[in-house]
Design an enzyme around this catalytic site. Sequence first.
Site, PDB file in Angstrom:
ATOM      1  N   GLU A 563       5.002   0.868   2.614  1.00 45.05           N
ATOM      2  CA  GLU A 563       5.046   2.705   2.885  1.00 45.05           C
ATOM      3  C   GLU A 563       6.265   2.403   3.688  1.00 45.05           C
ATOM      4  O   GLU A 563       6.297   3.840   4.369  1.00 45.05           O
ATOM      5  CB  GLU A 563       3.379   2.336   4.307  1.00 45.05           C
ATOM      6  CG  GLU A 563       2.364   2.625   3.573  1.00 45.05           C
ATOM      7  CD  GLU A 563       1.531   2.402   4.489  1.00 45.05           C
ATOM      8  OE1 GLU A 563       0.391   2.282   4.177  1.00 45.05           O
ATOM      9  OE2 GLU A 563       2.147   2.308   6.234  1.00 45.05           O
ATOM     10  N   LEU A 681      -6.548   6.152   2.033  1.00 43.53           N
ATOM     11  CA  LEU A 681      -6.076   6.232   2.860  1.00 43.53           C
ATOM     12  C   LEU A 681      -6.440   5.034   4.034  1.00 43.53           C
ATOM     13  O   LEU A 681      -7.415   4.679   3.104  1.00 43.53           O
ATOM     14  CB  LEU A 681      -7.352   7.200   3.638  1.00 43.53           C
ATOM     15  CG  LEU A 681      -6.843   7.257   5.714  1.00 43.53           C
ATOM     16  CD1 LEU A 681      -6.243   8.270   6.139  1.00 43.53           C
ATOM     17  CD2 LEU A 681      -8.402   7.817   6.007  1.00 43.53           C
ATOM     18  N   HIS A 682      -6.121   4.036   4.754  1.00 41.69           N
ATOM     19  CA  HIS A 682      -6.373   2.302   4.601  1.00 41.69           C
ATOM     20  C   HIS A 682      -5.848   2.531   6.739  1.00 41.69           C
ATOM     21  O   HIS A 682      -4.853   3.719   6.911  1.00 41.69           O
ATOM     22  CB  HIS A 682      -5.366   1.914   3.977  1.00 41.69           C
ATOM     23  CG  HIS A 682      -4.375   1.913   4.454  1.00 41.69           C
ATOM     24  ND1 HIS A 682      -3.770   2.544   2.720  1.00 41.69           N
ATOM     25  CD2 HIS A 682      -2.641   1.316   5.039  1.00 41.69           C
ATOM     26  CE1 HIS A 682      -1.904   3.465   3.235  1.00 41.69           C
ATOM     27  NE2 HIS A 682      -1.892   2.081   4.215  1.00 41.69           N
ATOM     28  N   LEU A 683      -6.865   1.858   7.071  1.00 44.25           N
ATOM     29  CA  LEU A 683      -6.215   2.118   8.876  1.00 44.25           C
ATOM     30  C   LEU A 683      -5.567   0.449   8.894  1.00 44.25           C
ATOM     31  O   LEU A 683      -6.281  -0.489   8.042  1.00 44.25           O
ATOM     32  CB  LEU A 683      -7.470   1.974   9.192  1.00 44.25           C
ATOM     33  CG  LEU A 683      -7.739   1.691  10.734  1.00 44.25           C
ATOM     34  CD1 LEU A 683      -7.171   2.873  11.675  1.00 44.25           C
ATOM     35  CD2 LEU A 683      -8.646   1.069  11.697  1.00 44.25           C
TER      36      LEU A 683
END
Length: 783
Positions: A563, A681-683
């Site tokens: 990212e 989407l990832h936390l």
Amino acid sequence: MAGDDPQADKTKPVMLILVGAPGSGKTTFCNDVMSADRRPWVRICQDTIANGKAGTKQQCLKSAAEALKDDKSVFIDRCNLEQEQRADFVKLGRTQADVHAMVLNLPARLCISRSVKRTGHEGNLQGGKAAAVVNRMMQKKELPKLSEGFCRITFCLNEKDVKEAVDAYIALGPSDSLPSGIFGQKSEDAKVQLGIMKFLKKVEIPKNVPPNENSQVSAAKRESKGDVSCSMELEKGCNKNGTAEDEFCGKSVVGDCSRDDFHTLAFPSISTSDFQFNHEKASDIITEVVADFLNKVDNVRLILVDLSHKSRILSLVRAKAAKKHIDSNKFLTHVGDITRLHTEGGLHCNVIANAANWRLKPGGGGVNAAIFKAAGEALEIATKQHAETLSPGNSVVIPLPSNSPLHQREGVTHVIHVLGPNMNPQRPNCLNNDYVQGGKVLRDAYTSLFENFASISRSKLNQKIQKESNRKSSTGYSDNRCDLAKDTTCDHTSENVQKAKREISHEYEKNKKCKGLPSGFDSKDELMEHDCVGSSIRSKSSSFSAKHDDNRNESSVPTSMLEEKVHTHQKISEESKRSWGSWAQALHQIAMHPEKHKDVILEMSDEFVVLNDLYPKARKHLLVLSRASGLDTLADARREHLPLLKAMHSAGLKLAEKLYTDDAFMMFRLGYHSVPSLQQLHLHVISQDFDSPHLKNKKHWNSFTTAFFRDSADVIEEIEKSGRATLNDDEKLLLMELRCHRCKSAHPNIPRLKSHIANCKTSFPSSLIQNGRLVFASMKAAA
């Protein structure tokens, strides 16, 4: 007797000021004494002073004054770890009572364990938050002295001491008094503990040293069940007449310096030889910095070394270390050659410090010349590769090549060059007897030296953990064998790796013709590395990773690094959502087809999956990955996704709870990157130590410590109120200067930043503590 007039003392009440960290047993001590009911006691506790609720110090002082006026003895049940916190109570009690101090100086780990495990505490200091509070308070501990105004001080170092102290105060009737003085403290010339007497060994006095002038620190080897450990004396000084100060002058005080869980630094006294720094002042600085360092860092040992048997600096430091109660198993002095500590002294010191010159060149005599000579040309070459010069007050770590004689013969893996202040007018940059500036520079030099040593120690520990993790994970992940509390490595064959690289190479060429390299990639290799990670291709024994780590920054990179490196300058839009390249679809593939990726999945539900980041940016770094189709980034999240976001947040809290068993000090943040580079989407669930060799540049750091990182609790709140989350997607956030996430101090590079944050004890900013942004490891997961 307590004084010249025993009859007057007998009727005096006692003000007993308890000194100890949370969990040391202060309240239990009070209750045990009061249960005997032999003397009227009043317990003053700030946690309950305001009608059962927490109050102020002034309220405690008022209540104590009232009790003393009624001729009642009082317990001051506060932590009282600093002299400033005790001063007002001592002043109050001095004219009305015998002022005693009860120092519950129990091991920090015991206090933390008790605090974390207890329930129903009066001040609600329990669970994960207690660990951080205890750790912070222990750093500020100042042991009480009679000069503060106490007439009696009792030190309790273990539970047996506490029991004896309780019995003494239980036996204290209304007309009784206790002797004045200090009790339970290991004095400067105290006899060696009985339990280690059998290990004592006479020191062989060199023939050229007069018998009564020897203050040599020797090492006595002992063998026990196959283990070879060395014993080392904390030397006893001799007086000016050459007579021993006590019967143990010339004998050794044992310290086991071959334990596997200890890393050892041997260092000379800085600036006290050729640079002529005052020995008295230097010894003060050494003991202060050593005490502060050892209070912050565990599993390390420091050894001050001098070649002379008549060393004044060793004698001064020894005496002052005893007065400060520095653990003689963690800080020792030694007479001998710093380049032959193992072969001649039996000491295993993996790191040694060199009192270097500013040019970092061999020669000049003394320690510098001896170390360069012993280490051979390898040290000179390695030094040139890492630094050209050194300024006073600083140090630099030099990994010692394995071909160095010092490495091969003595087991020294690192040399730390350190430069102190110069007080010699015959040498450059003399401070002309300015000991204010000189003291600051010398303190900075020792601080820098110890911080660099701590960094080496942490790195060694991480390598040990990683090796153990690799060994245990040789068969890869599986649904029923994953251990969330351990770092593990994925098992993939080299055939799969090569296949993936061929596929990525083809994709790279195709993408390059159409749109070029994504922002942040410098080469085809970097893109291939990212794809290899994204596709969950890992080396079976991590040898693949290790090999490529030597040749590039990273051979395969975790999702978080993807990212950061691929951070796009485009805004999130429907069009960009549809243009994810194959290199950015790795997490999406795992989320959509988890059955094909069981080797990397730690937990799985209908809503999300959990996986480790193989190259974490902290000691613990996991991802909670949404399985919802079409939910690619935070920009896509709407009110209808709130149940999923809350479930992911709850999963992150549960992960923190499970990881508590590894480290009670850990704190976490749960959040999302404003503009991720990977689809789905990832936390992030990331511990706030940021102690990882894979955190290497500004983008790594700033992607987790600036507004670019959106806390999960804030995201949920914003979507509940306005239907979407705020995105702080300015790329300038990733290019900001490096600042500590605790104290906000600026640092020029990642190594200096890491060295700082490893020792920074500043409380986290209030903005992080609010709204549940900072999560403690043992905090129970919320539903």
